[in-house]
Design a protein around this motif. Structure first.
Motif, PDB file in Angstrom:
ATOM      1  N   GLU A 148      28.597  55.036  41.460  1.00 39.79           N
ATOM      2  CA  GLU A 148      29.162  54.276  43.194  1.00 39.79           C
ATOM      3  C   GLU A 148      29.326  52.557  43.487  1.00 39.79           C
ATOM      4  O   GLU A 148      30.460  52.337  44.198  1.00 39.79           O
ATOM      5  CB  GLU A 148      28.552  54.478  43.334  1.00 39.79           C
ATOM      6  CG  GLU A 148      29.105  55.045  46.229  1.00 39.79           C
ATOM      7  CD  GLU A 148      29.095  55.805  46.649  1.00 39.79           C
ATOM      8  OE1 GLU A 148      28.850  55.705  47.766  1.00 39.79           O
ATOM      9  OE2 GLU A 148      27.587  56.892  46.251  1.00 39.79           O
ATOM     10  N   ARG A 149      27.675  52.257  43.326  1.00 41.51           N
ATOM     11  CA  ARG A 149      27.700  50.658  43.755  1.00 41.51           C
ATOM     12  C   ARG A 149      28.713  49.733  43.029  1.00 41.51           C
ATOM     13  O   ARG A 149      29.494  48.633  43.247  1.00 41.51           O
ATOM     14  CB  ARG A 149      26.144  50.088  43.266  1.00 41.51           C
ATOM     15  CG  ARG A 149      25.750  50.810  44.675  1.00 41.51           C
ATOM     16  CD  ARG A 149      23.883  50.331  44.282  1.00 41.51           C
ATOM     17  NE  ARG A 149      23.281  50.184  43.582  1.00 41.51           N
ATOM     18  CZ  ARG A 149      22.648  51.424  42.530  1.00 41.51           C
ATOM     19  NH1 ARG A 149      22.353  52.073  43.652  1.00 41.51           N
ATOM     20  NH2 ARG A 149      21.795  50.816  41.302  1.00 41.51           N
ATOM     21  N   ALA A 158      39.895  43.336  46.246  1.00 43.33           N
ATOM     22  CA  ALA A 158      40.216  42.782  47.461  1.00 43.33           C
ATOM     23  C   ALA A 158      40.019  40.732  47.255  1.00 43.33           C
ATOM     24  O   ALA A 158      40.983  40.655  48.142  1.00 43.33           O
ATOM     25  CB  ALA A 158      39.582  43.701  48.166  1.00 43.33           C
ATOM     26  N   ALA A 159      38.793  40.358  47.507  1.00 43.69           N
ATOM     27  CA  ALA A 159      38.314  38.862  47.309  1.00 43.69           C
ATOM     28  C   ALA A 159      39.656  38.555  46.453  1.00 43.69           C
ATOM     29  O   ALA A 159      40.331  37.022  46.928  1.00 43.69           O
ATOM     30  CB  ALA A 159      37.568  38.466  47.178  1.00 43.69           C
ATOM     31  N   GLU A 160      40.188  38.666  45.429  1.00 45.16           N
ATOM     32  CA  GLU A 160      40.356  37.918  44.138  1.00 45.16           C
ATOM     33  C   GLU A 160      42.234  37.718  44.526  1.00 45.16           C
ATOM     34  O   GLU A 160      43.390  37.088  44.491  1.00 45.16           O
ATOM     35  CB  GLU A 160      40.590  38.638  43.128  1.00 45.16           C
ATOM     36  CG  GLU A 160      39.044  37.724  42.377  1.00 45.16           C
ATOM     37  CD  GLU A 160      38.816  38.906  40.729  1.00 45.16           C
ATOM     38  OE1 GLU A 160      39.468  39.692  40.726  1.00 45.16           O
ATOM     39  OE2 GLU A 160      37.892  38.935  40.176  1.00 45.16           O
ATOM     40  N   ARG A 187      26.811  41.359  36.790  1.00 41.95           N
ATOM     41  CA  ARG A 187      26.277  42.265  38.105  1.00 41.95           C
ATOM     42  C   ARG A 187      27.161  40.672  39.143  1.00 41.95           C
ATOM     43  O   ARG A 187      25.881  41.300  40.410  1.00 41.95           O
ATOM     44  CB  ARG A 187      25.549  43.164  38.174  1.00 41.95           C
ATOM     45  CG  ARG A 187      25.341  44.177  37.758  1.00 41.95           C
ATOM     46  CD  ARG A 187      23.540  45.101  37.644  1.00 41.95           C
ATOM     47  NE  ARG A 187      22.748  44.784  37.615  1.00 41.95           N
ATOM     48  CZ  ARG A 187      22.134  44.620  36.322  1.00 41.95           C
ATOM     49  NH1 ARG A 187      23.196  45.405  35.202  1.00 41.95           N
ATOM     50  NH2 ARG A 187      21.178  43.976  36.407  1.00 41.95           N
ATOM     51  N   THR A 188      27.215  39.866  38.613  1.00 40.42           N
ATOM     52  CA  THR A 188      26.649  38.482  39.825  1.00 40.42           C
ATOM     53  C   THR A 188      28.523  38.453  40.261  1.00 40.42           C
ATOM     54  O   THR A 188      29.126  38.148  38.848  1.00 40.42           O
ATOM     55  CB  THR A 188      26.054  37.605  39.250  1.00 40.42           C
ATOM     56  OG1 THR A 188      25.075  37.751  38.865  1.00 40.42           O
ATOM     57  CG2 THR A 188      26.448  36.071  40.274  1.00 40.42           C
ATOM     58  N   ALA A 211      31.600  47.097  44.002  1.00 41.49           N
ATOM     59  CA  ALA A 211      31.163  45.749  44.199  1.00 41.49           C
ATOM     60  C   ALA A 211      32.871  45.540  43.477  1.00 41.49           C
ATOM     61  O   ALA A 211      33.293  44.392  43.826  1.00 41.49           O
ATOM     62  CB  ALA A 211      30.277  46.152  43.143  1.00 41.49           C
ATOM     63  N   LEU A 212      33.623  46.695  42.357  1.00 46.27           N
ATOM     64  CA  LEU A 212      34.949  46.179  41.773  1.00 46.27           C
ATOM     65  C   LEU A 212      35.369  45.485  42.693  1.00 46.27           C
ATOM     66  O   LEU A 212      36.581  45.238  42.605  1.00 46.27           O
ATOM     67  CB  LEU A 212      34.995  46.813  40.456  1.00 46.27           C
ATOM     68  CG  LEU A 212      33.786  47.296  39.187  1.00 46.27           C
ATOM     69  CD1 LEU A 212      34.218  47.539  38.168  1.00 46.27           C
ATOM     70  CD2 LEU A 212      34.142  44.743  38.708  1.00 46.27           C
TER      71      LEU A 212
END
Length: 242
Positions: A6-7, A17-19, A109-110, A11-12
């Motif tokens: 779920e995390r 959304a940002a990209e 994970r960064t 995150a993806l």
């Protein structure tokens, strides 16, 4: 869905959304806001050498300010990153990912957004929905109202917001006041240790200022002992950082 999966999905989704710019000029981010994990803990672990600076670890739902040392910043995040946390660096182009990897931060994970531009507040809000730790650097331009909203969202999401700039109301402020490198000769030409003097201030248990010496080795040597605290100064154990 397992908590880890779920995390990862959150995150993806936040990264997409940002990209894609889908958070631009919106009063609310387009990424769905999930409920906090039922098993969320009040803190996230730090290396034992840094426990004198953060006895309870990184505070979930809190704001931590780290100034004066990128090495200290990365070292504080390494343990929780290795334990599975997702970390995002926003507006902090001076933080190198090679140094982050060397200290033990998991690049898988960064996320890195070097310059969020004028939509920084919306990008940060979206990333808080999917990231466990959000690092805010000097290129993320924020007004006082933005900071208040982001701090509130951090509490709601049980995330950790780490800033490299002054943040009024931060729970803990770690200010690296100076230090020295050592080991060039005994280390066969390699600098082996970074010693920092850190002033800790903040709120609650951190309201009383205390200056703490932390010896930070480079290259993986982790000593097994450290000096006992003296007076108002405490000594931390060594740790591996970039």
């Amino acid at each position: 869905m397992a908590p880890h999966d779920e995390r990862r999905a959150r995150a993806l989704a936040a990264l997409r959304a940002a990209e894609q710019g889908s958070v631009r000029h919106e009063s609310k981010p387009s990424v769905p806001v999930p409920a906090p994990d039922a098993g969320a803990t009040p803190t996230r672990p730090v290396h034992p050498a840094l426990v004198p600076l953060l006895p309870g670890g990184l505070p979930n739902g809190g704001v931590l300010t780290v100034q004066g040392s990128t090495s200290l910043l990365l070292a504080l995040l390494a343990t929780t990153s290795r334990d599975g946390a997702w970390v995002a660096f926003v507006g902090a182009p001076a933080v190198g990912m090679l140094a982050a990897a060397d200290v033990g931060i998991s690049l898988e994970r960064t996320a890195v957004v070097p310059d969020p531009g004028p939509d920084g507040p919306a990008v940060l809000a979206a990333l808080l929905d999917g990231m466990d730790v959000l690092v805010v650097g000097p290129r993320a331009a924020l007004a006082a109202a933005d900071r208040r909203r982001l701090a509130a969202r951090t509490r709601q999401r049980d995330a950790v917001l780490v800033t490299t700039e002054r943040w009024p109301g931060a729970h803990v402020v770690l200010d690296a006041r100076g230090g020295a490198w050592s080991g060039a000769d005994a280390g066969a030409g390699w600098l082996r240790r970074r010693t920092l003097s850190v002033l800790r201030t903040g709120r609650g248990a951190a309201a009383r200022p205390v200056e703490i010496d932390v010896e930070v080795p480079v290259g993986g040597d982790v000593p097994t002992s450290f000096a006992a605290p003296t007076g108002r100064r405490a000594a931390g154990r060594d740790l591996r950082v970039a």
